[in-house]
Design an enzyme around this catalytic site. Structure first.
Site, PDB file in Angstrom:
ATOM      1  N   HIS A   6       0.841  -1.200   0.000  1.00 52.24           N
ATOM      2  CA  HIS A   6       0.000   0.000   0.000  1.00 52.24           C
ATOM      3  C   HIS A   6       0.873   1.247   0.000  1.00 52.24           C
ATOM      4  O   HIS A   6       1.229   1.788   1.035  1.00 52.24           O
ATOM      5  CB  HIS A   6      -0.907  -0.021   1.231  1.00 52.24           C
ATOM      6  CG  HIS A   6      -1.964   1.044   1.254  1.00 52.24           C
ATOM      7  ND1 HIS A   6      -2.953   1.073   2.226  1.00 52.24           N
ATOM      8  CD2 HIS A   6      -2.193   2.102   0.462  1.00 52.24           C
ATOM      9  CE1 HIS A   6      -3.732   2.113   2.010  1.00 52.24           C
ATOM     10  NE2 HIS A   6      -3.295   2.762   0.952  1.00 52.24           N
ATOM     11  N   HIS A   8       1.292   5.125  -2.125  1.00 51.39           N
ATOM     12  CA  HIS A   8       0.716   6.091  -3.056  1.00 51.39           C
ATOM     13  C   HIS A   8       1.784   7.100  -3.477  1.00 51.39           C
ATOM     14  O   HIS A   8       2.665   7.455  -2.683  1.00 51.39           O
ATOM     15  CB  HIS A   8      -0.442   6.861  -2.403  1.00 51.39           C
ATOM     16  CG  HIS A   8      -1.600   6.011  -1.991  1.00 51.39           C
ATOM     17  ND1 HIS A   8      -2.325   5.262  -2.888  1.00 51.39           N
ATOM     18  CD2 HIS A   8      -2.174   5.805  -0.770  1.00 51.39           C
ATOM     19  CE1 HIS A   8      -3.296   4.628  -2.232  1.00 51.39           C
ATOM     20  NE2 HIS A   8      -3.218   4.938  -0.948  1.00 51.39           N
ATOM     21  N   ARG A  71      -2.039   8.985  -5.842  1.00 53.60           N
ATOM     22  CA  ARG A  71      -2.495   9.525  -4.557  1.00 53.60           C
ATOM     23  C   ARG A  71      -3.987   9.247  -4.385  1.00 53.60           C
ATOM     24  O   ARG A  71      -4.821   9.679  -5.193  1.00 53.60           O
ATOM     25  CB  ARG A  71      -2.236  11.030  -4.522  1.00 53.60           C
ATOM     26  CG  ARG A  71      -2.644  11.709  -3.223  1.00 53.60           C
ATOM     27  CD  ARG A  71      -2.598  13.215  -3.388  1.00 53.60           C
ATOM     28  NE  ARG A  71      -1.255  13.725  -3.603  1.00 53.60           N
ATOM     29  CZ  ARG A  71      -0.505  14.300  -2.667  1.00 53.60           C
ATOM     30  NH1 ARG A  71      -0.990  14.444  -1.443  1.00 53.60           N
ATOM     31  NH2 ARG A  71       0.705  14.743  -2.961  1.00 53.60           N
ATOM     32  N   ALA A  72      -4.345   8.543  -3.319  1.00 54.46           N
ATOM     33  CA  ALA A  72      -5.746   8.153  -3.125  1.00 54.46           C
ATOM     34  C   ALA A  72      -6.651   9.360  -2.913  1.00 54.46           C
ATOM     35  O   ALA A  72      -7.735   9.457  -3.497  1.00 54.46           O
ATOM     36  CB  ALA A  72      -5.868   7.191  -1.954  1.00 54.46           C
ATOM     37  N   SER A  73      -6.223  10.291  -2.065  1.00 56.64           N
ATOM     38  CA  SER A  73      -7.060  11.460  -1.801  1.00 56.64           C
ATOM     39  C   SER A  73      -7.190  12.360  -3.020  1.00 56.64           C
ATOM     40  O   SER A  73      -8.073  13.218  -3.076  1.00 56.64           O
ATOM     41  CB  SER A  73      -6.503  12.266  -0.622  1.00 56.64           C
ATOM     42  OG  SER A  73      -5.216  12.777  -0.926  1.00 56.64           O
ATOM     43  N   HIS A 177     -10.743   1.548  -1.617  1.00 54.99           N
ATOM     44  CA  HIS A 177     -10.123   2.785  -1.130  1.00 54.99           C
ATOM     45  C   HIS A 177     -10.903   4.004  -1.617  1.00 54.99           C
ATOM     46  O   HIS A 177     -10.996   4.243  -2.818  1.00 54.99           O
ATOM     47  CB  HIS A 177      -8.677   2.867  -1.619  1.00 54.99           C
ATOM     48  CG  HIS A 177      -7.783   3.670  -0.723  1.00 54.99           C
ATOM     49  ND1 HIS A 177      -8.098   4.941  -0.289  1.00 54.99           N
ATOM     50  CD2 HIS A 177      -6.564   3.382  -0.181  1.00 54.99           C
ATOM     51  CE1 HIS A 177      -7.127   5.392   0.486  1.00 54.99           C
ATOM     52  NE2 HIS A 177      -6.187   4.474   0.578  1.00 54.99           N
ATOM     53  N   TYR A 193     -11.860   7.581   5.589  1.00 56.99           N
ATOM     54  CA  TYR A 193     -11.206   6.344   5.168  1.00 56.99           C
ATOM     55  C   TYR A 193     -11.648   5.174   6.049  1.00 56.99           C
ATOM     56  O   TYR A 193     -12.011   4.098   5.561  1.00 56.99           O
ATOM     57  CB  TYR A 193      -9.686   6.480   5.263  1.00 56.99           C
ATOM     58  CG  TYR A 193      -9.002   7.220   4.132  1.00 56.99           C
ATOM     59  CD1 TYR A 193      -9.713   8.034   3.253  1.00 56.99           C
ATOM     60  CD2 TYR A 193      -7.627   7.119   3.956  1.00 56.99           C
ATOM     61  CE1 TYR A 193      -9.065   8.714   2.239  1.00 56.99           C
ATOM     62  CE2 TYR A 193      -6.975   7.798   2.933  1.00 56.99           C
ATOM     63  CZ  TYR A 193      -7.699   8.598   2.080  1.00 56.99           C
ATOM     64  OH  TYR A 193      -7.054   9.266   1.069  1.00 56.99           O
ATOM     65  N   HIS A 222      -5.879   0.090   5.861  1.00 55.43           N
ATOM     66  CA  HIS A 222      -5.888   0.783   7.157  1.00 55.43           C
ATOM     67  C   HIS A 222      -6.272  -0.165   8.287  1.00 55.43           C
ATOM     68  O   HIS A 222      -7.037   0.186   9.188  1.00 55.43           O
ATOM     69  CB  HIS A 222      -6.837   1.991   7.106  1.00 55.43           C
ATOM     70  CG  HIS A 222      -6.724   2.765   5.824  1.00 55.43           C
ATOM     71  ND1 HIS A 222      -7.769   2.891   4.934  1.00 55.43           N
ATOM     72  CD2 HIS A 222      -5.660   3.403   5.248  1.00 55.43           C
ATOM     73  CE1 HIS A 222      -7.370   3.588   3.887  1.00 55.43           C
ATOM     74  NE2 HIS A 222      -6.096   3.913   4.045  1.00 55.43           N
ATOM     75  N   GLU A 283       1.700   2.644   3.662  1.00 55.35           N
ATOM     76  CA  GLU A 283       1.060   3.823   3.073  1.00 55.35           C
ATOM     77  C   GLU A 283       2.000   5.042   3.088  1.00 55.35           C
ATOM     78  O   GLU A 283       1.556   6.179   3.072  1.00 55.35           O
ATOM     79  CB  GLU A 283      -0.257   4.153   3.786  1.00 55.35           C
ATOM     80  CG  GLU A 283      -1.252   4.897   2.919  1.00 55.35           C
ATOM     81  CD  GLU A 283      -2.588   5.131   3.583  1.00 55.35           C
ATOM     82  OE1 GLU A 283      -3.491   5.632   2.898  1.00 55.35           O
ATOM     83  OE2 GLU A 283      -2.750   4.811   4.777  1.00 55.35           O
TER      84      GLU A 283
END
Length: 342
Positions: A6, A8, A71-73, A177, A193, A222, A283
């Site tokens: 995991h 990003h 990038r997840a966000s 995610h 999240y 997470h 992460e």
């Protein structure tokens, strides 16, 4: 081999952020979209962006390979329409491919999907296929493209089935995610999240999804959200609804990761959740990247926590650090071998 499942790309070249800001402003103002050709990111900028961050931390912390995604966000599926999401996803995925081309022994790709509120997940199949052809081994699947309002059908709804069919065909897993949150009641990384992780698990344990897709593999990141701490609650709900034991439900289909940022959390995770269903992950550089003043160590140096978990044998640690990743990501072993030959 220690595989971080995991990671990003959170240290992207500055012009990517400029482009996304221009794209978002164009959506807001209903003006012309920025040209993709205007986006300028050199190989040297990419090298600089990871050499002092992800690569440096890999070396310092003793990990070998990071399964790497945008990038997840920043996925921002709630921004614009389907065409905006497709262009943005392709740009981000191509950037991941460039990182991998520069550092083939350090990174393996996982793709962002061009999801959009109300748009069927099957419309993301094309981008998944494209990325798998580039050597990517999985995808990040957003259960809430609305950005915090949870108005998509449950992950167990047949609305998602055409996408699951393609995942099974391609033999790739999805990490469940969410992205950035636009709901002011929720903090993106601190509540949204974890809420989504917990929600996904609850949906899955009360469904027959894995009877319909026995080889489907889903990673809940997470540390599984609230699940390990409330294992008895979820187990009781499952049994009260005539479902199997949780470890039976998870078995070869559901995995949690170790993105839990203190020793007691990892100790609980590894004591409660079946070891065969835990994947090593950090992460980094991500949600919690500072130094813990009590220990003097980085919060997201999760390898230390796994190394020190009292319930884990050496064989258990081998599973968490690598063995389980090969089970969760069936294409991973070949991808690593191919990159080693490159």
């Amino acid at each position: 081999m220690i595989i971080d499942c995991h990671g990003h790309y959170t240290t992207e070249p500055k012009d990517l952020h400029r482009f996304r800001k221009d794209q978002t402003e164009a959506v807001k103002n209903k003006s012309s979209m920025p040209s993709k050709a205007s986006l300028k990111m050199s190989d040297d900028e990419i090298r600089e962006s990871v050499e002092g961050a992800q690569l440096k931390l890999q070396r310092e912390r003793g990990t070998d390979v990071t399964i790497f995604s945008p990038r997840a966000s920043g996925m921002g599926h709630h921004i614009g329409d389907e065409s905006v999401s497709l262009e943005w996803s392709q740009i981000c995925n191509d950037l991941i491919a460039r990182v991998i081309s520069l550092y083939p022994n350090n990174f393996i790709g996982v793709c962002q999907l061009p999801q959009s509120p109300g748009v069927p997940p099957k419309n993301s199949v094309g981008e998944l296929e494209r990325c798998v052809k580039m050597g990517f081994v999985g995808c990040n699947l957003n259960p809430d493209p609305s950005g915090g309002y949870f108005n998509a059908p449950p992950l167990t709804d047949k609305w998602w089935y055409p996408f699951y069919e393609k995942m099974v065909e391609l033999n790739v897993p999805a990490m469940i995610h969410v992205s950035g949150c636009c709901n002011p009641a929720q903090h993106t990384t601190g509540s949204y999240y974890l809420n989504a992780d917990t929600m996904a698990f609850m949906q899955l344990i009360l469904s027959d999804l894995f009877k319909d897709f026995p080889t489907l593999k889903l990673i809940i990141p997470h540390g599984g959200g609230a699940v390990p701490f409330h294992w008895g609650r979820f187990r009781g709900i499952a049994l009260n609804n005539n479902r199997p034991e949780l470890d039976e439900i998870m078995k070869n289909n559901i995995f949690f990761d170790t993105c839990v940022y203190h020793q007691p959390g990892i100790d609980l995770l590894t004591k409660v959740v079946p070891v065969d269903n835990i994947l090593f992950a950090s992460e980094m550089v991500g949600a919690v990247k500072g130094i813990d003043p009590r220990s003097g160590q980085y919060f997201d140096d999760t390898k230390r926590y796994v190394d020190n978990a009292p319930s884990l044998s050496a064989a258990d640690k081998d599973k968490i650090f690598a063995g389980n990743a090969y089970r969760a990501y069936p294409r991973l072993k070949d991808a690593i071998a191919k990159q080693a030959r490159a």
